[in-house]
Design a protein around this motif. Structure first.
Motif, mmCIF file in Angstrom:
data_model
loop_
_atom_site.group_PDB
_atom_site.id
_atom_site.type_symbol
_atom_site.label_atom_id
_atom_site.label_comp_id
_atom_site.label_asym_id
_atom_site.label_seq_id
_atom_site.Cartn_x
_atom_site.Cartn_y
_atom_site.Cartn_z
ATOM 1 N N MET A 297 67.773 40.544 -7.005
ATOM 2 C CA MET A 297 67.672 39.122 -6.664
ATOM 3 C C MET A 297 66.057 38.949 -6.054
ATOM 4 O O MET A 297 65.669 37.721 -6.559
ATOM 5 N N ALA A 298 65.514 39.961 -5.527
ATOM 6 C CA ALA A 298 64.228 39.691 -5.280
ATOM 7 C C ALA A 298 63.252 39.557 -6.429
ATOM 8 O O ALA A 298 62.391 38.771 -6.586
ATOM 9 N N LEU A 299 63.352 40.247 -7.400
ATOM 10 C CA LEU A 299 62.721 40.304 -8.485
ATOM 11 C C LEU A 299 62.666 39.045 -9.260
ATOM 12 O O LEU A 299 62.132 38.225 -10.055
ATOM 13 N N PHE A 343 63.308 29.907 -7.223
ATOM 14 C CA PHE A 343 61.986 30.442 -7.246
ATOM 15 C C PHE A 343 61.511 30.286 -5.846
ATOM 16 O O PHE A 343 61.541 29.117 -5.215
ATOM 17 N N ASP A 344 61.298 31.275 -5.004
ATOM 18 C CA ASP A 344 60.870 31.284 -3.734
ATOM 19 C C ASP A 344 60.484 32.828 -3.245
ATOM 20 O O ASP A 344 61.069 33.890 -3.081
ATOM 21 N N VAL A 345 59.278 32.822 -3.165
ATOM 22 C CA VAL A 345 58.488 34.195 -2.982
ATOM 23 C C VAL A 345 58.710 34.595 -1.737
ATOM 24 O O VAL A 345 59.140 35.763 -1.306
ATOM 25 N N ALA A 350 61.687 38.316 1.941
ATOM 26 C CA ALA A 350 62.887 38.476 2.996
ATOM 27 C C ALA A 350 64.073 39.341 2.399
ATOM 28 O O ALA A 350 64.455 40.300 3.430
ATOM 29 N N THR A 351 64.568 39.090 1.341
ATOM 30 C CA THR A 351 65.480 39.777 0.745
ATOM 31 C C THR A 351 65.243 41.376 0.639
ATOM 32 O O THR A 351 66.003 42.107 1.105
ATOM 33 N N LEU A 352 64.064 41.747 0.280
ATOM 34 C CA LEU A 352 63.775 43.210 0.305
ATOM 35 C C LEU A 352 63.481 43.643 1.727
ATOM 36 O O LEU A 352 64.214 44.891 1.892
ATOM 37 N N ASP A 353 63.017 42.769 2.577
ATOM 38 C CA ASP A 353 62.948 43.239 4.103
ATOM 39 C C ASP A 353 64.256 43.565 4.607
ATOM 40 O O ASP A 353 64.407 44.612 5.265
ATOM 41 N N GLU A 354 65.236 42.716 4.458
ATOM 42 C CA GLU A 354 66.365 42.983 4.907
ATOM 43 C C GLU A 354 67.246 44.034 4.407
ATOM 44 O O GLU A 354 68.132 44.543 4.984
ATOM 45 N N ALA A 355 66.965 44.416 3.321
ATOM 46 C CA ALA A 355 67.537 45.418 2.599
ATOM 47 C C ALA A 355 66.892 46.783 2.929
ATOM 48 O O ALA A 355 67.388 48.069 2.209
ATOM 49 N N GLY A 356 65.847 46.692 3.775
ATOM 50 C CA GLY A 356 65.207 47.962 3.974
ATOM 51 C C GLY A 356 64.092 48.663 3.170
ATOM 52 O O GLY A 356 63.706 49.751 3.317
#
Length: 526
Positions: A297-299, A343-345, A350-356
């Motif tokens: 998702m983040a990529l 598209f939203d950097v 945030a997606t990666l932060d929340e996933a650890g």
């Protein structure tokens, strides 16, 4: 599976499948008197590797196979089913019958019969043979039997686009069907040409069969201008291909970007169509960072996909709309614009932060001791536009904390990585299909070597919708097919991002082009 070069032709062509494009375009550069007994030279963007026509559906192999191999039926640019090896056909629920015409012979003079056709279908249908066409052009679970001149196919479930799939399924002659060693570097088919010389990564030469009389719609080779020889030259560089075409050293070449502009300005004969030009696949297999839905998702969120599409197509295209866009299409819909991640950097971070996934001192993220280190593959024959698009993606992914090793590879190496070694995390290759069911095996089901789901995608919503859509006849199920594909894109399981106009040009020759040049349509003119 690139718009023009890699088809997970279905398959696999991953190529596979096989690309079928509309035959619209310009007749500029045509005219003149037919040339008798000449040589038609076509440029191929990459080497096909093994020439066995039923193992891989890569686009280069699919292009070259058409010269020596026929299909059971053919489909014209309007989507109408026409005769080829079969003259009559009927599909009724889970049963299909095809009547094979009399008098068909192979290149060595041996007959091709209904039993030959049934044996071909059963060979492809056997998962142990690992045909790239199984699950794409031929539904899984089909059994076939011959009686007299008729083949009866029994399906495990309804297949709403069966005949369209059969129109791309090459048939092999009896001698080589089970003893296939000679097919790797030779031909054994019923097609209008026979391979006489093979020099991998350089050229392939074919000679005409003057007795051929069972082409699409009953086409023969007893026509003025039919070439006595076809020489397929392997040229990966688009500018070199354009130079050869413009100079008259080649008669046909597929060009994109500025090279296509040169051919258009020269007023050459052309055919054009729409194909997926950009399609981002993630490796879902265990052990890869992209097995984490948050990473996929983040990529996706981190890249401006519209900008990527514009760069990838050199301004000659637009956003992707669906998995099946090549003509003739049965379903036309936009399953992407309302479903793909925005598209939203900031959202990507945030997606990666929340996933650890935590940034390290070097800026690269890691989780449970695994760095966010990715191998990104894309095809080297796509030219400067694709390389520029790849740089955009690499920059965007680095900004969210990924370290990415971008590698350009030829089609053979790309398919080897995605279907065999698994040494990849993100790949740009395009699945070129013209009906949504041809994509099923590539985005669901068994993984290689048992199946074609090279990304190991598992999406329950997609599978459920496909089950419902498959029960509906043809276009009646288009809304449900759209629902199925939207589920894939919303989850960022894969991300089609660009459609493009693609061109096949001719110089000193005219022809029909439905993703591949129809051999019986070639006319040399001078």
């Amino acid at each position: 599976m690139t718009p023009n070069r890699t088809a997970v032709t279905a398959v696999v062509a991953v190529t596979a499948l096989a690309t079928v494009l509309t035959g619209c375009g310009s007749d500029g550069g045509g005219g003149g008197e037919p040339v008798k007994g000449g040589t038609f030279t076509e440029i191929l963007g990459s080497d096909p590797g093994s020439l066995d026509p039923q193992l891989s559906a890569g686009s280069a192999l699919f292009d070259i196979s058409k010269l020596a191999y026929d299909t059971l039926v053919s489909v014209d640019a309007d989507g109408e089913v026409r005769s080829q090896l079969a003259t009559e056909w009927e599909v009724d629920g889970t049963t299909a019958t095809l009547k094979i015409q009399d008098g068909i012979t192979c290149g060595d003079g041996t007959p091709f019969t209904a039993q030959s056709a049934a044996d071909n279908l059963n060979w492809i249908s056997d998962p142990e043979n690992q045909s790239g066409f199984l699950g794409a052009f031929l539904p899984v679970g089909v059994t076939s039997a011959a009686e007299g001149d008729t083949v009866t196919m029994t399906l495990s479930s309804p297949a709403p686009f069966l005949l369209l799939g059969l129109s791309g399924l090459p048939m092999v002659c009896d001698t080589s069907l089970n003893d296939r060693d000679g097919l790797a570097a030779g031909t054994d088919g019923t097609g209008p040409y026979v391979l006489t010389e093979a020099v991998p990564n350089d050229h392939y030469t074919y000679e005409l069969r003057e007795d051929y009389a069972w082409g699409p719609g009953g086409a023969t080779v007893d026509e003025e201008g039919i070439p006595a020889k076809v020489n397929v030259r392997v040229v990966s560089d688009g500018t070199t291909a354009a130079n050869l075409l413009l100079s008259g050293e080649a008669n046909a070449a597929q060009l994109t970007g500025p090279d296509a502009d040169r051919a258009i300005s020269a007023g050459l004969f052309s055919r054009e169509g729409t194909a997926i030009a950009g399609e981002q696949w993630y490796n879902h297999a265990e052990g890869h960072p992209t097995s984490d839905p948050a990473v996929r998702m983040a990529l996706t969120q981190a890249v401006d996909l519209d900008e990527l599409a514009n760069v990838m197509t050199a301004g000659k295209g637009g956003p992707a709309t669906a998995l099946a866009v090549v003509e003739p299409t049965v379903c036309t819909y936009d399953a992407i614009s309302e479903s793909r991640p925005t598209f939203d950097v900031d959202a990507a971070n945030a997606t990666l932060d929340e996933a650890g996934w935590v940034r390290g001192s070097d800026g690269v993220r890691a989780k449970d001791g695994q760095r966010l280190s990715l191998t990104f593959l894309y095809e080297n024959s796509l030219g400067a536009a694709a390389a520029a698009a790849a740089e955009l993606a690499l920059t965007a992914w680095k900004e969210i904390g990924a370290e990415v090793d971008g590698k350009q590879q030829d089609e053979t190496a790309l398919l080897e990585a995605t279907f065999s070694t698994g040494a990849w995390d993100v790949a740009w290759l395009t699945l070129s299909v013209n009906s949504p069911d041809q994509a099923i095996g590539f985005v669901s089901g068994a993984v290689p070597p048992e199946g074609s789901n090279f990304s190991a995608i598992e999406n329950a919503e997609y599978t459920d919708a496909v089950t419902r859509a498959s029960e509906l006849n043809g276009s009646e199920g288009c809304d449900v097919w759209q629902e199925a594909e939207s589920a894939l894109f919303a989850a960022a399981d894969l991300v089609p991002f660009a459609n493009a106009t693609v061109y096949m040009f001719g110089n000193g020759a005219e022809f029909d082009w439905t993703g591949v040049i129809e051999p019986t349509s070639i006319r040399l003119v001078g």
